[in-house]
Design a protein around this motif. Structure first.
Motif, mmCIF file in Angstrom:
data_model
loop_
_atom_site.group_PDB
_atom_site.id
_atom_site.type_symbol
_atom_site.label_atom_id
_atom_site.label_comp_id
_atom_site.label_asym_id
_atom_site.label_seq_id
_atom_site.Cartn_x
_atom_site.Cartn_y
_atom_site.Cartn_z
ATOM 1 N N LEU A 156 24.921 29.258 0.397
ATOM 2 C CA LEU A 156 25.427 30.627 0.401
ATOM 3 C C LEU A 156 24.716 31.421 1.478
ATOM 4 C CD1 LEU A 156 25.628 31.404 -3.431
ATOM 5 C CD2 LEU A 156 27.412 30.495 -1.925
ATOM 6 N N ALA A 164 31.343 33.737 -2.910
ATOM 7 C CA ALA A 164 30.188 33.029 -3.457
ATOM 8 C C ALA A 164 30.443 32.563 -4.884
ATOM 9 C CB ALA A 164 28.963 33.936 -3.408
ATOM 10 N N GLN A 180 29.450 28.921 2.443
ATOM 11 C CA GLN A 180 30.068 30.251 2.464
ATOM 12 C C GLN A 180 30.297 30.642 3.925
ATOM 13 O OE1 GLN A 180 27.712 33.464 0.836
ATOM 14 N NE2 GLN A 180 29.526 34.688 0.348
#
Length: 345
Positions: free
Chosen positions: A112, A210, A231
């Motif tokens: 992420l 996310a 991401q």
């Protein structure tokens, strides 16, 4: 580890059943609206301009009880489904938490980026009128992936939405691939179809949300899959040239503006090795519908939280694929509409 069939409590199950049945009940009301339009005007002679077409039909149906009822049903459903599904999830969270914790570890990897500059077309947009957007709840990935899609949306699609994903995964030209990229992987439903179809491939997924990525991560771990999840935007993935032999997506295109669609296709071309394949799928093309069908689709998208549907449903995706360099391009199917192409060897 079972992750795919949440044991909803009675209240949550009944509420989801009501939502699903409302969707079914809307069909005959929609048919009544279509009949009333056809009684008042020739659908083939409706204006070419979509806004003019909508204004004309709205005026013609001003006193229609069926039209008013259909609007109210659609609006209530759109405003309520996230709240009801989230409440159903929160009822079972205490017993579900050990499963979520256990599947947060495994062979998959998740990267992420809290500092990722979110594209304007995505930031703050509540697609599908989802409360708070795709990241509006800590477990929105589970709520959408396991409750909304599997307990409600799946009932609206003859043959099943997951079978559709499996069918698209199996349409890729070759029987096996080594490195597959799923663009806009969301909570992992199409990624799952790719994993089932090509079990020996290393599968990578990119997605902006996310919360959706976190659920895809859990899904991979629950099944023992070593997906690599990032991401990142599909139009600018940051991967090296020629990193994959198959780049695919399922129903991503209508969620992005038309100019970004071309960038996504160009990115897919860049990422493919020579001779690699691209397969993209999306909603029905307006060119494949009559004027009344286009009006229905356009109105549903306008009030259903789909800000880019009109401009992307009007695109010739095969033409875009050829423009960015793909050869052996084909485009088939109503829903989903599937475009395939190959990067020259």
């Amino acid at each position: 580890m079972e992750l795919q069939d949440p044991n909803l409590r009675q209240r949550g199950r009944a509420s989801l059943d009501f939502l699903a049945q409302m969707g079914v009940a809307a069909a005959p009301v929609s048919q009544k609206v279509t009949s009333e339009i056809s009684d008042q005007m020739d659908p083939d002679k409706l204006p070419d301009d979509l806004d003019e077409r909508d204004a004309l039909i709205n005026a013609a149906l001003a006193d229609s009880r069926a039209f008013a009822t259909h609007r109210l049903m659609g609006d209530w459903h759109s405003r309520s489904y996230t709240r009801i599904s989230t409440e159903a999830f929160e009822e079972i969270l205490p017993e579900l938490q050990p499963v979520l914790d256990k599947t947060s570890n495994g062979p998959a990897s998740l990267e992420l980026d809290p500092d990722l500059p979110l594209p304007d077309y995505w930031d703050g947009v509540h697609f599908h009128r989802t409360d708070g957007g795709w990241d509006g709840h800590e477990h929105m990935g589970y709520v959408h992936g396991e409750i909304i899609h599997k307990k409600m949306v799946a009932r609206f699609f003859p043959g099943g939405i997951f079978q559709q994903r499996q069918n698209v995964a199996e349409m890729a030209p070759r029987d096996n691939y080594k490195r597959i990229l799923d663009m806009g992987c969301s909570s992992g439903h199409f990624t799952t179809a790719l994993a089932n179809t090509y079990p020996d491939a290393q599968i990578t997924g990119v997605e902006l949300s996310a919360r959706m990525l976190e659920h895809a991560f859990r899904t991979a771990n629950a099944n023992g899959w070593n997906w690599k999840l990032y991401q990142r935007p599909a139009e600018d993935t940051g991967f090296d040239d020629a990193s994959f032999d198959l780049v695919a997506s399922y129903i991503l295109i209508h969620e992005i503006p038309a100019d970004v669609v071309e960038k996504v296709f160009a990115e897919a071309f860049r990422l493919l090795e020579p001779g690699g394949d691209m397969i993209m799928s999306d909603a029905t093309r307006y060119a494949d519908l009559d004027k009344l069908g286009v009006w229905k689709a356009d109105r549903g998208a306008k009030y259903g939280g789909e800000p880019f549907w009109r401009e992307t449903a009007s695109l010739d995706l095969a033409e875009i694929a050829r423009k960015v360099g793909f050869e052996d391009v084909s485009a088939d199917g109503i829903y989903p509409h599937v475009v395939k192409g190959r990067k020259p060897a």
